[in-house]
Motif scaffolding. Sequence first.
Motif, PDB file in Angstrom:
ATOM      1  N   PHE A  84      -5.061 -37.589 -38.451  1.00  0.00           N
ATOM      2  CA  PHE A  84      -5.304 -36.373 -39.208  1.00  0.00           C
ATOM      3  C   PHE A  84      -4.346 -36.224 -40.376  1.00  0.00           C
ATOM      4  O   PHE A  84      -3.241 -36.769 -40.397  1.00  0.00           O
ATOM      5  N   SER A  85      -4.798 -35.499 -41.356  1.00  0.00           N
ATOM      6  CA  SER A  85      -3.975 -34.919 -42.401  1.00  0.00           C
ATOM      7  C   SER A  85      -4.548 -33.535 -42.627  1.00  0.00           C
ATOM      8  O   SER A  85      -5.763 -33.375 -42.703  1.00  0.00           O
ATOM      9  N   PHE A  86      -3.701 -32.523 -42.729  1.00  0.00           N
ATOM     10  CA  PHE A  86      -4.239 -31.199 -42.981  1.00  0.00           C
ATOM     11  C   PHE A  86      -3.218 -30.303 -43.672  1.00  0.00           C
ATOM     12  O   PHE A  86      -2.015 -30.543 -43.647  1.00  0.00           O
ATOM     13  N   VAL A  87      -3.773 -29.284 -44.322  1.00  0.00           N
ATOM     14  CA  VAL A  87      -2.984 -28.245 -44.984  1.00  0.00           C
ATOM     15  C   VAL A  87      -3.496 -26.909 -44.472  1.00  0.00           C
ATOM     16  O   VAL A  87      -4.700 -26.640 -44.501  1.00  0.00           O
ATOM     17  N   LEU A  88      -2.589 -26.074 -43.971  1.00  0.00           N
ATOM     18  CA  LEU A  88      -2.943 -24.731 -43.516  1.00  0.00           C
ATOM     19  C   LEU A  88      -2.256 -23.707 -44.409  1.00  0.00           C
ATOM     20  O   LEU A  88      -1.064 -23.832 -44.706  1.00  0.00           O
ATOM     21  N   LEU A  89      -3.001 -22.692 -44.824  1.00  0.00           N
ATOM     22  CA  LEU A  89      -2.470 -21.621 -45.666  1.00  0.00           C
ATOM     23  C   LEU A  89      -2.557 -20.296 -44.928  1.00  0.00           C
ATOM     24  O   LEU A  89      -3.617 -19.941 -44.401  1.00  0.00           O
ATOM     25  N   ASN A  90      -1.455 -19.577 -44.878  1.00  0.00           N
ATOM     26  CA  ASN A  90      -1.433 -18.224 -44.340  1.00  0.00           C
ATOM     27  C   ASN A  90      -1.657 -17.263 -45.503  1.00  0.00           C
ATOM     28  O   ASN A  90      -0.778 -17.081 -46.347  1.00  0.00           O
ATOM     29  N   THR A  91      -2.847 -16.671 -45.575  1.00  0.00           N
ATOM     30  CA  THR A  91      -3.186 -15.821 -46.712  1.00  0.00           C
ATOM     31  C   THR A  91      -2.445 -14.487 -46.698  1.00  0.00           C
ATOM     32  O   THR A  91      -2.493 -13.755 -47.690  1.00  0.00           O
ATOM     33  N   ARG A  92      -1.766 -14.177 -45.621  1.00  0.00           N
ATOM     34  CA  ARG A  92      -1.026 -12.915 -45.575  1.00  0.00           C
ATOM     35  C   ARG A  92       0.258 -12.977 -46.390  1.00  0.00           C
ATOM     36  O   ARG A  92       0.649 -12.025 -47.044  1.00  0.00           O
ATOM     37  N   ASP A  93       0.915 -14.135 -46.337  1.00  0.00           N
ATOM     38  CA  ASP A  93       2.169 -14.255 -47.092  1.00  0.00           C
ATOM     39  C   ASP A  93       2.201 -15.502 -47.972  1.00  0.00           C
ATOM     40  O   ASP A  93       3.236 -15.818 -48.570  1.00  0.00           O
ATOM     41  N   ASN A  94       1.061 -16.216 -48.069  1.00  0.00           N
ATOM     42  CA  ASN A  94       0.933 -17.427 -48.887  1.00  0.00           C
ATOM     43  C   ASN A  94       1.871 -18.558 -48.464  1.00  0.00           C
ATOM     44  O   ASN A  94       2.135 -19.470 -49.243  1.00  0.00           O
ATOM     45  N   SER A  95       2.368 -18.494 -47.249  1.00  0.00           N
ATOM     46  CA  SER A  95       3.125 -19.634 -46.735  1.00  0.00           C
ATOM     47  C   SER A  95       2.134 -20.722 -46.336  1.00  0.00           C
ATOM     48  O   SER A  95       0.961 -20.455 -46.075  1.00  0.00           O
ATOM     49  N   PHE A  96       2.607 -21.965 -46.305  1.00  0.00           N
ATOM     50  CA  PHE A  96       1.699 -23.061 -45.974  1.00  0.00           C
ATOM     51  C   PHE A  96       2.412 -24.109 -45.136  1.00  0.00           C
ATOM     52  O   PHE A  96       3.642 -24.152 -45.045  1.00  0.00           O
ATOM     53  N   PHE A  97       1.587 -24.941 -44.545  1.00  0.00           N
ATOM     54  CA  PHE A  97       2.062 -25.940 -43.586  1.00  0.00           C
ATOM     55  C   PHE A  97       1.217 -27.195 -43.763  1.00  0.00           C
ATOM     56  O   PHE A  97       0.001 -27.118 -43.872  1.00  0.00           O
ATOM     57  N   VAL A  98       1.883 -28.356 -43.826  1.00  0.00           N
ATOM     58  CA  VAL A  98       1.202 -29.636 -44.024  1.00  0.00           C
ATOM     59  C   VAL A  98       1.663 -30.606 -42.940  1.00  0.00           C
ATOM     60  O   VAL A  98       2.842 -30.619 -42.579  1.00  0.00           O
ATOM     61  N   ALA A  99       0.750 -31.418 -42.438  1.00  0.00           N
ATOM     62  CA  ALA A  99       1.130 -32.411 -41.433  1.00  0.00           C
ATOM     63  C   ALA A  99       0.280 -33.659 -41.575  1.00  0.00           C
ATOM     64  O   ALA A  99      -0.840 -33.614 -42.092  1.00  0.00           O
ATOM     65  N   ARG A 100       0.839 -34.769 -41.111  1.00  0.00           N
ATOM     66  CA  ARG A 100       0.141 -36.059 -41.145  1.00  0.00           C
ATOM     67  C   ARG A 100       0.299 -36.744 -39.794  1.00  0.00           C
ATOM     68  O   ARG A 100       1.308 -36.568 -39.100  1.00  0.00           O
ATOM     69  N   ASP A 101      -0.694 -37.533 -39.423  1.00  0.00           N
ATOM     70  CA  ASP A 101      -0.700 -38.142 -38.093  1.00  0.00           C
ATOM     71  C   ASP A 101       0.489 -39.075 -37.871  1.00  0.00           C
ATOM     72  O   ASP A 101       1.216 -39.428 -38.797  1.00  0.00           O
ATOM     73  N   ALA A 102       0.650 -39.472 -36.626  1.00  0.00           N
ATOM     74  CA  ALA A 102       1.874 -40.138 -36.181  1.00  0.00           C
ATOM     75  C   ALA A 102       2.228 -41.397 -36.954  1.00  0.00           C
ATOM     76  O   ALA A 102       3.398 -41.628 -37.290  1.00  0.00           O
ATOM     77  N   VAL A 103       1.249 -42.241 -37.236  1.00  0.00           N
ATOM     78  CA  VAL A 103       1.549 -43.520 -37.881  1.00  0.00           C
ATOM     79  C   VAL A 103       0.938 -43.653 -39.267  1.00  0.00           C
ATOM     80  O   VAL A 103       1.016 -44.713 -39.886  1.00  0.00           O
ATOM     81  N   GLY A 104       0.308 -42.590 -39.771  1.00  0.00           N
ATOM     82  CA  GLY A 104      -0.195 -42.625 -41.143  1.00  0.00           C
ATOM     83  C   GLY A 104      -1.523 -43.340 -41.308  1.00  0.00           C
ATOM     84  O   GLY A 104      -1.735 -44.022 -42.306  1.00  0.00           O
TER      85      GLY A 104
END
Length: 270
Positions: A84-104
């Motif tokens: 996986f690769s994903f981007v999550l956005l919290n629209t309440r405070d515009n904070s965000f979080f990104v992650a990538r799978d274990a071995v790319g």
Amino acid sequence: MCGILAVLGYSDDSLAKRAKILQLSRRLKHRAQTGVAFISMGITIYPTNGWRSLTLLPATNLFTTRTSRLLSPEDFVDMLDGVFSFVLLNTRDNSFFVARDAVGVTSLYIGWGIDGTPTARSVWISSEMKGLNDNCEHFQIFPPGNLYSSKTGGFRRWYNPSWFSEMVPCANYEPMILRKALEDAVIKRLMTNVPFGVLLSGGLDSSLVAVVICRHLERTKAVKLHSFCVGLEGSPDLKAAKEVAEYLGTVHYKFYFTVQDGIDAIEDVI
């Protein structure tokens, strides 16, 4: 996976800039869903009880379990078993979080925009570098097995297996345990709702994977495995793959390309 292009913390929200970003997204190879999402996911999860019990709460970066325990992305990402690769956005405070799978397995890059100040630049996330190079002062590979949070402003490794320290293994060699682990890993990746096949070179690695799949399909009375090999005319891979395919009884396809075909494809591939 889908093509990902996310632009976060950008000060210019004009229609002209939005059109520019949409144009950049068209450079990407969208392998699944078409179009572009400014906050995107490209995820293949191998279902487990843990993953099935997670639910994303709308407009937040929080997940809840069946026991109603709230989880932040930092808490749940190491529960994911998949690529996986994903981007999550919290629209309440515009904070965000990104992650990538274990071995790319999935591709992902991060860049910092040419806008703003050295301490407050936009953050660009893309599944291909060509989405970043025009608008970022600096960009790099998003490290596999890592997450990035706007709240901390840095990377943190979430994947920390016991062997990651690269110490010399001290466990005894157990061939049957190793064999079982390989078989389980291959079979797990057959969970899909689309037809699948195997790239077969006739070498040890691809042949072992093909054997495991064929045996599994025989036990489950499923369709025959389709195998594919690509190579230059007269290449040893094509010959060896044909021999393995005939032995295993796969539905085999071979594709030829020339040196000029390879040269012509460089621009699209890179």
